[in-house]
Write an enzyme that holds these catalytic residues in place. Structure first.
Site, PDB file in Angstrom:
ATOM      1  N   CYS A 130      42.351  41.695  41.104  1.00 27.94           N
ATOM      2  CA  CYS A 130      41.441  40.826  40.350  1.00 27.94           C
ATOM      3  C   CYS A 130      40.538  41.622  39.414  1.00 27.94           C
ATOM      4  O   CYS A 130      40.338  41.252  38.251  1.00 27.94           O
ATOM      5  CB  CYS A 130      40.597  39.981  41.302  1.00 27.94           C
ATOM      6  SG  CYS A 130      40.006  40.847  42.729  1.00 27.94           S
ATOM      7  N   LYS A 215      43.082  51.452  42.357  1.00 24.49           N
ATOM      8  CA  LYS A 215      43.898  50.362  41.796  1.00 24.49           C
ATOM      9  C   LYS A 215      43.539  50.131  40.329  1.00 24.49           C
ATOM     10  O   LYS A 215      44.408  49.944  39.482  1.00 24.49           O
ATOM     11  CB  LYS A 215      43.675  49.067  42.592  1.00 24.49           C
ATOM     12  CG  LYS A 215      44.315  49.043  43.969  1.00 24.49           C
ATOM     13  CD  LYS A 215      43.942  47.771  44.701  1.00 24.49           C
ATOM     14  CE  LYS A 215      44.498  47.736  46.116  1.00 24.49           C
ATOM     15  NZ  LYS A 215      44.078  46.509  46.852  1.00 24.49           N
ATOM     16  N   HIS A 243      33.624  37.906  39.577  1.00 23.68           N
ATOM     17  CA  HIS A 243      33.434  39.359  39.496  1.00 23.68           C
ATOM     18  C   HIS A 243      32.795  39.702  38.146  1.00 23.68           C
ATOM     19  O   HIS A 243      33.150  39.107  37.123  1.00 23.68           O
ATOM     20  CB  HIS A 243      34.765  40.078  39.583  1.00 23.68           C
ATOM     21  CG  HIS A 243      35.390  40.131  40.954  1.00 23.68           C
ATOM     22  ND1 HIS A 243      34.776  39.668  42.102  1.00 23.68           N
ATOM     23  CD2 HIS A 243      36.610  40.595  41.349  1.00 23.68           C
ATOM     24  CE1 HIS A 243      35.565  39.850  43.149  1.00 23.68           C
ATOM     25  NE2 HIS A 243      36.689  40.414  42.723  1.00 23.68           N
TER      26      HIS A 243
HETATM   27  C1  2RA Z   1      38.431  42.324  46.427  1.00 20.91           C
HETATM   28  N1  2RA Z   1      39.942  43.013  44.645  1.00 20.91           N
HETATM   29  O1  2RA Z   1      37.676  41.900  45.542  1.00 20.91           O
HETATM   30  C2  2RA Z   1      39.811  42.868  46.080  1.00 20.91           C
HETATM   31  C3  2RA Z   1      40.901  42.022  46.660  1.00 20.91           C
HETATM   32  N2  2RA Z   1      40.887  40.702  46.172  1.00 20.91           N
HETATM   33  O2  2RA Z   1      38.139  42.328  47.634  1.00 20.91           O
END
Ligand code: 2RA
Length: 340
Positions: A130, A215, A243
């Protein structure tokens, strides 16, 4: 004429968002099945105004199905994705299992749509992490104009990235701060998340970075350009969904902030909200349920010759997972199946 679609992990946060987005985008579905583990058998899921009951993933035969959207962890994906792929049903996988496999395309449709042609090697297409997805949507149009040399990113990631248990922990821990005797210990995270931030997502690597930070580096290189240097600090914050990222970009040549703003304003998947005044920027609370990747605070970085800073916010369950997966399905349908 539509597609025969299977959603695997339909009862989880991302699986449910996939169903919502298939409906919102009127994805052409001829037939749908929703699968879950045996413990969730018979759970009702909605697609628009239609109700579906989950069937058993373990015994499901993928033969004759067109597209399987996988929203389960790597362990289940490892067991069932090859079965689906072998049965001739393309797998669009949201787990991290296949993202770094050279025989599996890792796709953000706004960035590298042509890579979809590589799907046939394993009949599997990977969805990015994400925190990577929203960042590369912003980086790609800028990279096409003024080649990116280096990216420094700090993320502020919501708890929904860790799943339902984390959402409950933030909610109960926050409530517990105000109700004596209802304090809630840290369980999902190593430290309490209520009114706190945790500079640690996923596991620690040998070099002191975390797997989440690794990642972002590996996936940006695979999706945009392997020559781009990326360094990331991924932080968990007490936000339920959405986010946020502070992104510093160094280019090979000078790019004026106004030109960068115009490039982003016209780039696919992006909404620029950028006014140098109170409230002239996007916050995670405003991105929830939206498709767009929002960009604010676009400004020159005067400490280096060719630098730009920007602020990037997106719904991590949507562009960060379910929306990108459905967009890959749309791309696969248009480019490969040519039915929809
Ligand atoms: C998180 N990107 O935000 C990781 C997995 N979705 O925890």
């Amino acid at each position: 004429m539509g597609y025969r679609v299977v959603v695997v992990g339909a009862t989880g946060n991302v699986g449910r968002e996939m169903l919502n987005i298939l409906d919102e985008r009127q994805f052409p579905i001829e037939e749908l099945e929703v699968l879950a583990s045996r413990k969730s058998l018979g759970t009702e899921c909605m697609l628009g105004d239609k109700t579906y009951k989950t069937k058993d993933l373990d015994t499901f035969d993928f033969t004759g199905w067109d597209i399987a959207l996988f929203a389960v962890g790597s362990t289940a994906t490892k067991e069932y994705a090859p079965k689906a792929a072998k049965a001739g049903c393309v797998v669009i996988d949201n787990s991290s299992l296949y993202r770094y496999d050279p025989e599996v395309p890792l796709i953000v449709p706004e960035c590298n749509p042509d890579d979809i042609e590589l799907y046939s090697k394993k009949n599997i297409i990977a969805n990015p992490n994400c925190s990577t997805a929203q960042m590369v949507v912003a980086l790609k149009p800028l990279h096409d104009r003024a080649k990116i040399k280096r990216v420094v990113v700090s993320t502020y990631q919501s708890v929904s990235g860790s799943g339902k248990e984390a959402i409950d922990e933030l909610w109960n821990q926050t409530k517990g701060k105000y109700v004596p005797g209802q304090e809630v210990e840290a369980k999902v995270y190593p430290k309490e998340i209520a009114f706190n931030v945790i500079p640690h997502i996923d596991v620690f690597m040998e070099d002191g970075t975390t797997k989440e930070e690794w990642k972002m580096v590996a996936e940006t290189k695979k999706i945009v350009d392997p020559a781009i240097k990326v360094t990331a600090t991924c932080v968990r914050v007490p936000v339920f969904v959405g986010h946020s990222e502070s992104i510093n970009i160094e280019f090979e040549e000078f790019l004026d902030e106004d030109e960068a703003r115009e490039i982003l304003r016209t780039a696919p998947g992006i909404m620029v909200v950028d006014k140098r005044e109170d409230g002239g920027y996007v916050t995670p609370a405003e991105c929830v349920g939206e498709f767009a990747t929002y960009i604010s605070r676009i400004r020159q970085d005067s400490t280096i010759d060719n630098g730009i800073n920007l602020w990037c916010v997106s719904d991590n369950l949507r562009k960060g997972a379910a929306l990108n997966a459905v967009q890959i399905a749309e791309l696969y349908g248009r480019r490969i199946l040519k039915k929809g």
